[in-house]
Design a protein around this motif. Structure first.
Motif, short mmCIF file in Angstrom:
data_model
loop_
_atom_site.label_atom_id
_atom_site.label_comp_id
_atom_site.label_asym_id
_atom_site.label_seq_id
_atom_site.Cartn_x
_atom_site.Cartn_y
_atom_site.Cartn_z
N VAL A 6 -32.44 75.53 27.18
CA VAL A 6 -32.53 76.83 27.82
C VAL A 6 -31.60 77.84 27.15
N ALA A 7 -32.19 78.90 26.60
CA ALA A 7 -31.43 79.91 25.87
C ALA A 7 -30.44 80.65 26.77
N SER A 8 -30.89 81.08 27.95
CA SER A 8 -30.05 81.92 28.80
C SER A 8 -28.76 81.24 29.24
N SER A 9 -28.82 79.94 29.48
CA SER A 9 -27.62 79.21 29.92
C SER A 9 -27.02 78.33 28.83
N ARG A 10 -27.69 78.33 27.68
CA ARG A 10 -27.25 77.46 26.57
C ARG A 10 -27.04 76.04 27.06
N ALA A 30 -35.49 83.17 24.36
CA ALA A 30 -35.20 83.58 22.98
C ALA A 30 -33.73 83.32 22.67
N PHE A 31 -33.50 82.66 21.58
CA PHE A 31 -32.14 82.41 21.12
C PHE A 31 -31.76 83.52 20.13
N ASP A 32 -30.68 84.23 20.42
CA ASP A 32 -30.22 85.29 19.53
C ASP A 32 -29.71 84.72 18.21
N ASP A 33 -29.17 83.53 18.29
CA ASP A 33 -28.57 82.89 17.11
C ASP A 33 -29.27 81.56 16.86
N GLN A 37 -29.41 77.47 18.87
CA GLN A 37 -30.61 76.69 19.17
C GLN A 37 -30.55 75.34 18.45
N ALA A 38 -30.23 75.36 17.17
CA ALA A 38 -30.15 74.13 16.38
C ALA A 38 -29.05 73.21 16.91
N GLY A 39 -27.94 73.80 17.32
CA GLY A 39 -26.84 73.00 17.86
C GLY A 39 -27.20 72.30 19.14
N LEU A 40 -27.88 73.00 20.04
CA LEU A 40 -28.30 72.38 21.29
C LEU A 40 -29.33 71.28 21.03
N LEU A 41 -30.31 71.57 20.20
CA LEU A 41 -31.32 70.56 19.89
C LEU A 41 -30.66 69.36 19.20
N GLY A 42 -29.69 69.61 18.37
CA GLY A 42 -28.99 68.54 17.68
C GLY A 42 -28.20 67.61 18.58
N ARG A 43 -27.93 68.05 19.80
CA ARG A 43 -27.23 67.18 20.76
C ARG A 43 -28.14 66.07 21.28
#
Length: 104
Positions: A6-10, A30-33, A37-43
């Motif tokens: 989730v972009a809004s709450s990261r 929408a992810f501004d950066d 997005q890649a960091g969250l998915l990478g978790r």
């Protein structure tokens, strides 16, 4: 089970954990950066492209709210066995292929 990023709450959330037939990653908002997005998915994913992510079995088995639940562990084992014939399991890296959906 839907892994929501989730972009809004990261945040990373798990919806429908008992539904082992619907396994996907949903990128929400929408992810501004792109790095965020890649960091969250990478978790949760060992690797990914625009369409698919290889989700770590270890991450799923150790999901904080579910790790001690026997139905969760058994369900994951059965899901992995069921999709193995489709080539959706990476035995070497212990990961499961998931489709990535994008939601506004």
């Amino acid at each position: 089970m839907i892994i929501r990023i989730v972009a809004s709450s990261r945040s990373i959330e798990l919806d429908e954990p008992r539904n082992f037939r619907a396994f996907a990653v949903r990128m929400e908002g929408a992810f501004d950066d792109p790095a965020v997005q890649a960091g969250l998915l990478g978790r949760v994913a060992l690797s990914s492209d625009r369409e698919h992510a290889w989700i770590s079995e270890k991450v799923l088995r150790e999901w904080p709210e579910l790790a001690s639940e026997s139905w969760w562990q058994e369900g994951l084992t059965k899901m992995i066995a069921a999709v193995q014939s489709f080539g959706w399991i990476d035995q070497v890296n212990h990961s499961i292929r998931a489709h990535i959906e994008y939601a506004p």
